[in-house]
Design a protein around this motif. Sequence first.
Motif, short mmCIF file in Angstrom:
data_model
loop_
_atom_site.label_atom_id
_atom_site.label_comp_id
_atom_site.label_asym_id
_atom_site.label_seq_id
_atom_site.Cartn_x
_atom_site.Cartn_y
_atom_site.Cartn_z
N THR A 152 71.78 -21.46 -11.07
CA THR A 152 72.93 -21.09 -10.91
C THR A 152 73.97 -21.93 -11.80
O THR A 152 74.72 -21.53 -12.68
N LYS A 158 73.09 -21.48 -15.42
CA LYS A 158 73.77 -20.20 -15.94
C LYS A 158 75.31 -20.29 -16.15
O LYS A 158 75.96 -20.04 -17.28
N LEU A 159 75.95 -20.88 -15.24
CA LEU A 159 77.54 -21.04 -15.22
C LEU A 159 77.80 -22.22 -16.53
O LEU A 159 78.61 -22.01 -16.91
N HIS A 202 77.96 -20.35 -19.56
CA HIS A 202 79.08 -19.55 -19.56
C HIS A 202 80.39 -20.22 -20.00
O HIS A 202 81.27 -20.02 -20.76
N TYR A 203 80.62 -21.33 -19.22
CA TYR A 203 81.58 -22.43 -19.49
C TYR A 203 81.54 -22.98 -21.06
O TYR A 203 82.60 -23.10 -21.39
N ALA A 232 80.66 -26.15 -13.81
CA ALA A 232 79.91 -25.51 -13.33
C ALA A 232 79.70 -26.08 -11.57
O ALA A 232 79.59 -25.34 -10.59
N SER A 281 81.04 -24.44 -8.06
CA SER A 281 79.92 -24.14 -7.36
C SER A 281 80.45 -24.76 -5.70
O SER A 281 80.48 -24.10 -4.68
#
Length: 201
Positions: free
Chosen positions: A15, A18-19, A22-23, A47, A51
């Motif tokens: 997770t 992936k975050l 994106h950031y 990220a 979370s």
Amino acid sequence: MDELYHKEESFDPETIGKLKGHYAAILCLLGEDVGREGLVKTPERVAKAMSFLTKGYRVDPLSILRSAMFREEYKQMVLVKDIELYSLCEHHMLPFYGKAHVAYIPNGYITGLSKIARIVECYARRLQVQERLTVQIRDCIQEALNPMGVAVVIEASHMCMQMRGVEKQESATTTSAFTGIFLSDHRTREEFMTLISHKYR
């Protein structure tokens, strides 16, 4: 010095990975250079921060209360006031913060006082609107303990009103939600409102 400090955090690596991607893309779209020294680790930090700030999705609030239920014939108000809360507005993902005041009147069962604060934390650590947050706390306590009544009041300031939009720095929002005797008996409701407004020294 670093050897004396050990911090443990638990994150799902997939997770976070992936975050992080994106950031990094978001920073690029905003016109930043994600390769410069100050930003190299920023996507991963953000990220992990997000979370943490949304960890309430991974917790079952009902199980928190049910893990510490005790039979007790106490039938007076139980109030936990001034519970600090920090949440993210789901409309702009900007913080709102303030205090929650939570009371219930037992009907055969009580719960550990710290569990009330944990319920507030659980629901606050999700993308929220203050109105829903207030009702979710109320309904969770009502379902788990089946008390004679539940009262919840939240007072919060919203960064989406202070940093952007109307930019009103001193604005605050109050929401309330009641069940049972707090709805039917105005004296009980007034006692609750008086208690939460009283400041202890």
